[in-house]
Design a protein around this motif. Structure first.
Motif, PDB file in Angstrom:
ATOM      1  N   ARG A 276       0.807  -1.228   0.000  1.00  0.00           N
ATOM      2  CA  ARG A 276       0.000   0.000   0.000  1.00  0.00           C
ATOM      3  C   ARG A 276       0.836   1.272   0.000  1.00  0.00           C
ATOM      4  O   ARG A 276       0.289   2.362  -0.182  1.00  0.00           O
ATOM      5  CB  ARG A 276      -0.940  -0.005   1.203  1.00  0.00           C
ATOM      6  N   THR A 277       2.144   1.157   0.229  1.00  0.00           N
ATOM      7  CA  THR A 277       2.980   2.353   0.260  1.00  0.00           C
ATOM      8  C   THR A 277       3.682   2.528  -1.076  1.00  0.00           C
ATOM      9  O   THR A 277       4.462   1.671  -1.504  1.00  0.00           O
ATOM     10  CB  THR A 277       4.031   2.277   1.375  1.00  0.00           C
TER      11      THR A 277
ATOM     12  N   ARG B 176       5.509   5.654  -3.872  1.00  0.00           N
ATOM     13  CA  ARG B 176       6.243   6.916  -3.822  1.00  0.00           C
ATOM     14  C   ARG B 176       5.299   8.113  -3.785  1.00  0.00           C
ATOM     15  O   ARG B 176       5.688   9.200  -3.357  1.00  0.00           O
ATOM     16  CB  ARG B 176       7.187   7.008  -5.016  1.00  0.00           C
ATOM     17  N   ALA B 177       4.067   7.885  -4.212  1.00  0.00           N
ATOM     18  CA  ALA B 177       3.081   8.966  -4.209  1.00  0.00           C
ATOM     19  C   ALA B 177       2.325   9.060  -2.893  1.00  0.00           C
ATOM     20  O   ALA B 177       1.854  10.144  -2.519  1.00  0.00           O
ATOM     21  CB  ALA B 177       2.082   8.775  -5.353  1.00  0.00           C
ATOM     22  N   GLN B 178       2.206   7.934  -2.165  1.00  0.00           N
ATOM     23  CA  GLN B 178       1.398   7.955  -0.951  1.00  0.00           C
ATOM     24  C   GLN B 178       1.824   6.855   0.010  1.00  0.00           C
ATOM     25  O   GLN B 178       1.951   5.687  -0.380  1.00  0.00           O
ATOM     26  CB  GLN B 178      -0.087   7.775  -1.303  1.00  0.00           C
ATOM     27  N   ARG B 179       2.006   7.228   1.270  1.00  0.00           N
ATOM     28  CA  ARG B 179       2.325   6.251   2.302  1.00  0.00           C
ATOM     29  C   ARG B 179       1.055   5.613   2.853  1.00  0.00           C
ATOM     30  O   ARG B 179      -0.015   6.217   2.848  1.00  0.00           O
ATOM     31  CB  ARG B 179       3.092   6.903   3.454  1.00  0.00           C
TER      32      ARG B 179
ATOM     33  N   THR C   7       8.940   1.715  -0.198  1.00  0.00           N
ATOM     34  CA  THR C   7       7.854   1.681  -1.184  1.00  0.00           C
ATOM     35  C   THR C   7       7.923   0.408  -2.017  1.00  0.00           C
ATOM     36  O   THR C   7       8.967  -0.235  -2.128  1.00  0.00           O
ATOM     37  CB  THR C   7       7.926   2.881  -2.143  1.00  0.00           C
ATOM     38  N   ILE C   8       6.793   0.078  -2.640  1.00  0.00           N
ATOM     39  CA  ILE C   8       6.773  -1.083  -3.530  1.00  0.00           C
ATOM     40  C   ILE C   8       7.603  -0.831  -4.783  1.00  0.00           C
ATOM     41  O   ILE C   8       8.178  -1.761  -5.340  1.00  0.00           O
ATOM     42  CB  ILE C   8       5.334  -1.492  -3.899  1.00  0.00           C
TER      43      ILE C   8
ATOM     44  N   GLY D 183      10.920  -6.955 -11.710  1.00  0.00           N
ATOM     45  CA  GLY D 183      10.060  -6.512 -10.634  1.00  0.00           C
ATOM     46  C   GLY D 183       8.948  -5.624 -11.147  1.00  0.00           C
ATOM     47  O   GLY D 183       9.194  -4.705 -11.936  1.00  0.00           O
ATOM     48  N   ILE D 184       7.726  -5.905 -10.732  1.00  0.00           N
ATOM     49  CA  ILE D 184       6.555  -5.138 -11.151  1.00  0.00           C
ATOM     50  C   ILE D 184       5.804  -4.693  -9.907  1.00  0.00           C
ATOM     51  O   ILE D 184       5.306  -5.523  -9.143  1.00  0.00           O
ATOM     52  CB  ILE D 184       5.634  -5.984 -12.053  1.00  0.00           C
ATOM     53  N   ALA D 185       5.747  -3.399  -9.686  1.00  0.00           N
ATOM     54  CA  ALA D 185       5.080  -2.852  -8.506  1.00  0.00           C
ATOM     55  C   ALA D 185       3.618  -2.584  -8.805  1.00  0.00           C
ATOM     56  O   ALA D 185       3.287  -1.954  -9.816  1.00  0.00           O
ATOM     57  CB  ALA D 185       5.772  -1.565  -8.063  1.00  0.00           C
ATOM     58  N   VAL D 186       2.741  -3.061  -7.916  1.00  0.00           N
ATOM     59  CA  VAL D 186       1.306  -2.811  -8.061  1.00  0.00           C
ATOM     60  C   VAL D 186       0.751  -2.429  -6.694  1.00  0.00           C
ATOM     61  O   VAL D 186       0.852  -3.201  -5.739  1.00  0.00           O
ATOM     62  CB  VAL D 186       0.547  -4.049  -8.584  1.00  0.00           C
ATOM     63  N   ARG D 187       0.153  -1.255  -6.613  1.00  0.00           N
ATOM     64  CA  ARG D 187      -0.444  -0.804  -5.361  1.00  0.00           C
ATOM     65  C   ARG D 187      -1.748  -1.566  -5.138  1.00  0.00           C
ATOM     66  O   ARG D 187      -2.685  -1.477  -5.946  1.00  0.00           O
ATOM     67  CB  ARG D 187      -0.692   0.707  -5.423  1.00  0.00           C
TER      68      ARG D 187
END
Length: 305
Positions: A39-40, A42-45, A53-54, A68-72
């Motif tokens: 859930r964290t 770079r745009a929102q903690r 961050t992810i 690596g693929i980041a998904v909020r």
């Protein structure tokens, strides 16, 4: 560590920091494509209010040799998890490894009986520590089960033997219920996946040198042994890479089904597979706790790492 997971797709749910990040990076080092969720960003903690961050984790996975693929994703929200798995299937067509490392250590209410604990925090602990695991399994296993050989790892804190013999009253009832539930969840998943060629286990690291733990004791990964405020037991601590190497060892094992439904630890698997922590040692936190630390036994930490 030797291991080839090229062509394999992994989802590490809760990869922002700690064990989740360590596992994601080690899977990347073995060549896997790793979806790093949390859930964290770079745009929102998140409510953890920590800087990891992810996106950072995903970049570490790629630097290590994987993708690596980041998904909020908030894993307590079914629709967000459903969309995540739709994306994984659309982009990859498969899922080979699911690592469920969803918890909520910021929700701890230390050294208090259940009637004195914050109920709101405690129930949120159960939502993130149990409900989110089951929501994720519901959607992820529908994809993972389509191919034989899939692996599910439910991260917990303590082996089934530890939970049977000791109640860690300093952690509290909500923590205890969430962590012990992972053994039963892995048992259920393993029983259901076995006929389809899949494997599920519960896995615990030892005393983890997470970002939060290092910060708490005023040290870094480079000088962690120099803490002047950490208790003596901190000498048995392990890096997040250690449990990551445990997951890689399982994922690379053609006979991984022998562990199906079992409760495992990083220290135990290090002996079984021969991998080490980053310093070349093989710390076994839980054996030290069971044989020495929690029973007033005789033993040197050095003998357990």
């Amino acid at each position: 560590m030797a291991g080839d997971l090229r062509g394999k797709v992994a989802l590490v749910a809760g990869a922002t920091r700690g064990a989740g990040r360590g596992i994601a990076v080690q899977l990347g080092e073995a060549g896997a494509t790793v979806y790093c969720t949390g859930r964290t960003t770079r745009a929102q903690r998140s409510d953890y209010d920590r800087p990891e961050t992810i996106e950072d984790t995903a970049e570490m996975v790629t630097r290590a040799g994987g993708e690596g693929i980041a998904v909020r994703v908030d894993h307590t929200v079914p629709e967000e998890v459903r969309e995540l798995l739709r994306r994984v299937e659309s982009e990859q067509g498969q899922l080979d490894v699911l690592v469920n490392d969803l918890g909520g250590e910021h929700l701890m209410d230390w050294d208090r009986p259940i009637w004195e604990q914050d109920l709101t925090k405690g129930l949120q602990r159960l939502r993130t520590g149990i409900e989110a695991h089951m929501i994720t399994a519901h959607f992820a296993l529908a994809l993972l089960s389509k191919r034989p050989g899939g692996l599910v790892v439910e991260l917990t804190d303590g082996t089934a033997e530890v939970h049977e013999k000791f109640y860690r009253n300093w952690c509290g009832a909500f923590f205890d219920v969430a962590k012990t539930a992972m053994h039963r969840l892995a048992r259920a998943e393993g029983e259901e996946l076995a006929k389809l060629g899949g494997t599920a286990v519960s896995l615990t690291p030892g005393w983890l040198r997470s970002e939060m733990m290092l910060e708490h004791y005023g040290v870094t990964e480079e000088n962690w042994r120099e803490s002047t405020i950490a208790p003596p037991g901190f000498a048995i601590a392990e890096s997040p890479a250690y449990v990551g190497r445990a997951v890689v060892a399982l994922a690379c094992d053609p006979d991984v089904a022998r562990w199906n439904t079992q409760s495992l630890s990083s220290g135990f698997l290090a002996k079984e597979y021969g991998f080490t922590d980053t310093d070349g040692s093989q710390p076994d936190c839980w054996r030290f706790a069971l044989e020495v630390e929690w029973v007033d036994g005789q033993g040197d930490v050095a003998d357990y790492r």
